[in-house]
Design a protein around this motif. Structure first.
Motif, PDB file in Angstrom:
ATOM      1  N   SER A  98     -28.570  52.626   8.470  1.00 60.17           N
ATOM      2  CA  SER A  98     -27.689  51.531   8.321  1.00 60.17           C
ATOM      3  C   SER A  98     -27.599  50.662   9.523  1.00 60.17           C
ATOM      4  CB  SER A  98     -26.240  52.731   7.981  1.00 60.17           C
ATOM      5  OG  SER A  98     -26.416  53.450   9.132  1.00 60.17           O
ATOM      6  N   TRP A  99     -26.697  49.746   9.373  1.00 57.91           N
ATOM      7  CA  TRP A  99     -26.241  48.780  10.505  1.00 57.91           C
ATOM      8  C   TRP A  99     -24.671  49.051  10.983  1.00 57.91           C
ATOM      9  CZ3 TRP A  99     -30.196  44.939  11.308  1.00 57.91           C
ATOM     10  CH2 TRP A  99     -31.387  44.935  10.449  1.00 57.91           C
ATOM     11  N   VAL A 100     -24.422  49.341  12.063  1.00 58.32           N
ATOM     12  CA  VAL A 100     -22.988  49.663  12.426  1.00 58.32           C
ATOM     13  C   VAL A 100     -22.754  48.892  13.624  1.00 58.32           C
ATOM     14  CG1 VAL A 100     -23.134  51.885  11.546  1.00 58.32           C
ATOM     15  CG2 VAL A 100     -23.984  51.696  13.755  1.00 58.32           C
ATOM     16  N   PRO A 101     -21.448  48.961  13.768  1.00 62.75           N
ATOM     17  CA  PRO A 101     -21.270  47.887  14.997  1.00 62.75           C
ATOM     18  C   PRO A 101     -21.505  48.675  16.349  1.00 62.75           C
ATOM     19  CG  PRO A 101     -19.363  48.085  13.730  1.00 62.75           C
ATOM     20  CD  PRO A 101     -20.389  48.818  13.070  1.00 62.75           C
ATOM     21  N   TYR A 102     -21.680  47.901  17.238  1.00 61.13           N
ATOM     22  CA  TYR A 102     -22.336  48.382  18.893  1.00 61.13           C
ATOM     23  C   TYR A 102     -21.672  47.328  19.768  1.00 61.13           C
ATOM     24  CZ  TYR A 102     -24.858  50.853  22.356  1.00 61.13           C
ATOM     25  OH  TYR A 102     -25.190  51.606  23.486  1.00 61.13           O
ATOM     26  N   MET A 132     -19.288  41.763  13.415  1.00 62.86           N
ATOM     27  CA  MET A 132     -19.347  42.726  12.379  1.00 62.86           C
ATOM     28  C   MET A 132     -18.254  42.610  11.678  1.00 62.86           C
ATOM     29  SD  MET A 132     -22.523  43.668  12.520  1.00 62.86           S
ATOM     30  CE  MET A 132     -22.887  45.632  11.793  1.00 62.86           C
ATOM     31  N   PRO A 133     -18.164  42.127  10.481  1.00 57.01           N
ATOM     32  CA  PRO A 133     -16.698  42.004   9.855  1.00 57.01           C
ATOM     33  C   PRO A 133     -15.854  43.265   9.629  1.00 57.01           C
ATOM     34  CG  PRO A 133     -18.563  40.752   8.486  1.00 57.01           C
ATOM     35  CD  PRO A 133     -19.057  41.745   9.716  1.00 57.01           C
ATOM     36  N   ASN A 134     -16.748  44.676   9.799  1.00 57.13           N
ATOM     37  CA  ASN A 134     -16.061  45.787   9.570  1.00 57.13           C
ATOM     38  C   ASN A 134     -15.504  46.438  11.058  1.00 57.13           C
ATOM     39  OD1 ASN A 134     -18.775  46.152  10.178  1.00 57.13           O
ATOM     40  ND2 ASN A 134     -18.879  48.001   9.052  1.00 57.13           N
ATOM     41  N   SER A 135     -15.640  45.665  11.918  1.00 55.18           N
ATOM     42  CA  SER A 135     -15.128  46.068  13.163  1.00 55.18           C
ATOM     43  C   SER A 135     -13.919  45.703  13.785  1.00 55.18           C
ATOM     44  CB  SER A 135     -16.526  45.789  14.180  1.00 55.18           C
ATOM     45  OG  SER A 135     -16.046  45.960  15.440  1.00 55.18           O
ATOM     46  N   PRO A 136     -13.304  46.663  14.093  1.00 52.01           N
ATOM     47  CA  PRO A 136     -11.913  46.293  15.015  1.00 52.01           C
ATOM     48  C   PRO A 136     -11.782  45.591  16.220  1.00 52.01           C
ATOM     49  CG  PRO A 136     -12.311  48.539  15.396  1.00 52.01           C
ATOM     50  CD  PRO A 136     -13.514  48.139  14.489  1.00 52.01           C
ATOM     51  N   MET A 137     -13.244  45.350  16.638  1.00 54.18           N
ATOM     52  CA  MET A 137     -13.319  44.856  18.186  1.00 54.18           C
ATOM     53  C   MET A 137     -12.864  43.165  18.215  1.00 54.18           C
ATOM     54  SD  MET A 137     -14.208  44.479  21.487  1.00 54.18           S
ATOM     55  CE  MET A 137     -14.689  46.357  21.468  1.00 54.18           C
ATOM     56  N   PRO A 138     -11.900  42.990  19.111  1.00 54.55           N
ATOM     57  CA  PRO A 138     -11.357  41.491  19.128  1.00 54.55           C
ATOM     58  C   PRO A 138     -12.556  40.677  19.568  1.00 54.55           C
ATOM     59  CG  PRO A 138      -9.859  43.066  20.033  1.00 54.55           C
ATOM     60  CD  PRO A 138     -11.126  43.989  19.818  1.00 54.55           C
ATOM     61  N   LEU A 139     -12.501  39.428  18.994  1.00 55.24           N
ATOM     62  CA  LEU A 139     -13.645  38.524  19.396  1.00 55.24           C
ATOM     63  C   LEU A 139     -13.344  38.332  20.752  1.00 55.24           C
ATOM     64  CD1 LEU A 139     -16.008  36.808  18.706  1.00 55.24           C
ATOM     65  CD2 LEU A 139     -14.344  35.090  18.018  1.00 55.24           C
ATOM     66  N   HIS A 196     -21.155  46.497   0.987  1.00 52.86           N
ATOM     67  CA  HIS A 196     -21.483  47.215   2.470  1.00 52.86           C
ATOM     68  C   HIS A 196     -21.290  46.231   3.445  1.00 52.86           C
ATOM     69  CE1 HIS A 196     -22.392  50.792   0.214  1.00 52.86           C
ATOM     70  NE2 HIS A 196     -23.203  50.208  -0.549  1.00 52.86           N
ATOM     71  N   PHE A 197     -21.326  44.952   3.259  1.00 47.95           N
ATOM     72  CA  PHE A 197     -21.563  43.849   4.036  1.00 47.95           C
ATOM     73  C   PHE A 197     -21.121  42.359   3.766  1.00 47.95           C
ATOM     74  CE2 PHE A 197     -23.579  41.498   7.593  1.00 47.95           C
ATOM     75  CZ  PHE A 197     -23.360  42.165   8.620  1.00 47.95           C
ATOM     76  N   GLU A 198     -20.994  41.642   4.766  1.00 46.12           N
ATOM     77  CA  GLU A 198     -20.544  40.374   4.616  1.00 46.12           C
ATOM     78  C   GLU A 198     -21.172  39.343   5.390  1.00 46.12           C
ATOM     79  OE1 GLU A 198     -16.601  37.853   5.564  1.00 46.12           O
ATOM     80  OE2 GLU A 198     -16.149  39.438   4.189  1.00 46.12           O
ATOM     81  N   SER A 199     -22.038  38.575   5.073  1.00 47.52           N
ATOM     82  CA  SER A 199     -22.839  37.452   5.629  1.00 47.52           C
ATOM     83  C   SER A 199     -22.077  35.972   5.617  1.00 47.52           C
ATOM     84  CB  SER A 199     -24.230  37.321   5.001  1.00 47.52           C
ATOM     85  OG  SER A 199     -24.984  38.748   5.341  1.00 47.52           O
ATOM     86  N   ARG A 200     -21.762  35.567   6.589  1.00 43.45           N
ATOM     87  CA  ARG A 200     -21.020  34.498   6.521  1.00 43.45           C
ATOM     88  C   ARG A 200     -21.814  33.292   6.477  1.00 43.45           C
ATOM     89  NH1 ARG A 200     -17.461  37.000  10.295  1.00 43.45           N
ATOM     90  NH2 ARG A 200     -15.718  37.838   9.162  1.00 43.45           N
ATOM     91  N   GLY A 201     -21.396  32.205   5.830  1.00 37.38           N
ATOM     92  CA  GLY A 201     -22.388  31.228   5.235  1.00 37.38           C
ATOM     93  C   GLY A 201     -22.335  29.962   6.273  1.00 37.38           C
ATOM     94  N   GLY A 202     -23.494  29.474   6.083  1.00 39.40           N
ATOM     95  CA  GLY A 202     -23.831  28.226   7.297  1.00 39.40           C
ATOM     96  C   GLY A 202     -22.801  26.873   6.937  1.00 39.40           C
ATOM     97  N   GLU A 203     -22.966  26.638   5.546  1.00 40.45           N
ATOM     98  CA  GLU A 203     -22.341  25.456   5.339  1.00 40.45           C
ATOM     99  C   GLU A 203     -20.815  25.311   5.461  1.00 40.45           C
ATOM    100  OE1 GLU A 203     -22.654  21.668   3.196  1.00 40.45           O
ATOM    101  OE2 GLU A 203     -24.181  23.333   2.904  1.00 40.45           O
ATOM    102  N   GLU A 204     -20.150  26.485   5.753  1.00 33.97           N
ATOM    103  CA  GLU A 204     -18.715  26.728   5.995  1.00 33.97           C
ATOM    104  C   GLU A 204     -18.502  26.488   7.751  1.00 33.97           C
ATOM    105  OE1 GLU A 204     -18.335  30.768   5.161  1.00 33.97           O
ATOM    106  OE2 GLU A 204     -18.092  30.348   2.827  1.00 33.97           O
ATOM    107  N   VAL A 205     -19.605  26.250   8.339  1.00 34.28           N
ATOM    108  CA  VAL A 205     -19.487  25.887   9.787  1.00 34.28           C
ATOM    109  C   VAL A 205     -20.174  24.917  10.357  1.00 34.28           C
ATOM    110  CG1 VAL A 205     -18.768  28.556  10.401  1.00 34.28           C
ATOM    111  CG2 VAL A 205     -21.299  27.572  10.507  1.00 34.28           C
ATOM    112  N   LEU A 206     -20.910  24.215   9.447  1.00 33.81           N
ATOM    113  CA  LEU A 206     -21.882  23.181   9.742  1.00 33.81           C
ATOM    114  C   LEU A 206     -21.232  22.001  10.388  1.00 33.81           C
ATOM    115  CD1 LEU A 206     -24.595  22.041   9.862  1.00 33.81           C
ATOM    116  CD2 LEU A 206     -24.595  21.122   7.514  1.00 33.81           C
ATOM    117  N   ASP A 207     -20.051  21.738   9.732  1.00 36.45           N
ATOM    118  CA  ASP A 207     -19.136  20.337  10.073  1.00 36.45           C
ATOM    119  C   ASP A 207     -18.627  20.579  11.549  1.00 36.45           C
ATOM    120  OD1 ASP A 207     -19.557  19.210   7.809  1.00 36.45           O
ATOM    121  OD2 ASP A 207     -17.656  19.619   7.243  1.00 36.45           O
ATOM    122  N   LEU A 208     -18.203  21.809  11.793  1.00 34.97           N
ATOM    123  CA  LEU A 208     -17.669  22.160  13.504  1.00 34.97           C
ATOM    124  C   LEU A 208     -18.878  22.212  14.143  1.00 34.97           C
ATOM    125  CD1 LEU A 208     -15.080  22.914  14.794  1.00 34.97           C
ATOM    126  CD2 LEU A 208     -15.576  24.946  14.017  1.00 34.97           C
TER     127      LEU A 208
END
Length: 291
Positions: A98-102, A132-139, A196-208
């Motif tokens: 499994s993949w977990v936050p670290y 990791m979207p399921n992690s409480p760690m502040p960015l 179990h997971f969320e992969s964020r898309g490239g199109e959504e950040v490309l303009d930025l």
């Protein structure tokens, strides 16, 4: 179509690399775990990629675990001066694969030290903090630890992976973000969610990314096209006597000069096919047809 891209172009130490890299995620065994099925071929893939002009490799200590880093060192050390080895931190693997936050500050530091030690380096040229979207760690807390290690000289450039536009905007307010790595392919451009997971898309950040001159590195860039889209890709592939996978890579290269694809494979023949995609010059009509 530009054949190179510059990372951290406004910094004191920018890095210019060729616009087709190689992602090492497929080199380990099943589920990105354990030794490769064919170790000799895995080493040959790395040597062939770099020998063919690839000078951007994507890896991390949690591929394997630590399998890809050890393969890279065995195949390529001492490293060519133009080679950029990009790492990711922020996650780890459990024995059940499994993949977990670290991603607590002390864990991020441990990951950086491990990557440096395994690869025999004194500084990581580019390192992505993977959200990791399921992690409480502040960015802000996690990136603060990354920027601390950058000031110490352990990291040259800091990037972000698996981010939303809002997270990228927040990161830009905290410090210099050199690169972004999100999931992106012809067929999968926006956020993809599973139970179990969320992969964020490239199109959504490309303009930025384009606005700030930040290279966007697509992962899972060879994700299979949806059936209705595969017909279009197959038609263009026939026009160029190419494979659908090659057209997918060519589409990414033509989509924006700020995209740096890193298609991965565990087969030498597929690596050679992927590299040939850089020579396919899609026309404006092709791009309009593909959408």
């Amino acid at each position: 179509m530009s054949t190179t891209i510059t990372i951290a172009q406004h910094s004191a130490r920018p890095l210019t690399v060729n616009r087709l890299g190689y992602g090492t995620m497929r080199l380990p065994g099943p589920d990105v775990w354990g030794e490769p099925a064919d170790r000799v071929e895995a080493l040959q893939i790395l040597r062939t990629a770099v020998g063919s002009g690839v000078n951007f490799l994507d890896t991390t200590d949690y591929y394997g675990e630590d399998v890809t880093n050890r393969l890279i060192r065995e195949a390529l050390y001492p490293y060519p001066p133009e080679l950029v080895i990009c790492k990711k931190v922020g996650a780890t693997r459990r024995p059940d694969k499994s993949w977990v936050p670290y991603n607590r500050p002390e864990e991020l530091r441990a990951s950086i030290e491990k990557n440096l030690r395994t690869l025999g380096q004194e500084q990581i040229q580019v390192v992505h903090y993977r959200v990791m979207p399921n992690s409480p760690m502040p960015l802000a807390e996690a990136l603060g630890a990354m920027f601390d290690m950058q000031r110490e000289g352990k990291i040259l450039h800091v990037g972000l992976s698996n981010v939303t536009p809002e997270e990228l905007q927040e990161g830009l307010g905290l410090g210099a973000i050199a690169t972004v790595e999100n999931m992106y392919s012809y067929a999968q451009r926006t956020t993809h969610r599973t139970p179990h997971f969320e992969s964020r898309g490239g199109e959504e950040v490309l303009d930025l990314c384009e606005q700030h001159g930040i290279p966007l590195i697509p992962y899972f860039s060879l994700l299979h096209a949806l059936p209705k889209e595969l017909d279009k890709v197959a038609e263009v592939a026939r026009k160029y006597n190419a494979t659908p996978a090659q057209i997918n890579i060519a589409w990414l290269l033509h989509r924006s000069p700020w995209l740096l694809p890193i298609p991965g494979t565990s087969q030498l023949a597929h690596l050679r096919e992927n590299l040939q995609a850089a020579n396919i010059a899609l026309s404006p009509d092709d791009m309009a047809y593909l959408g």
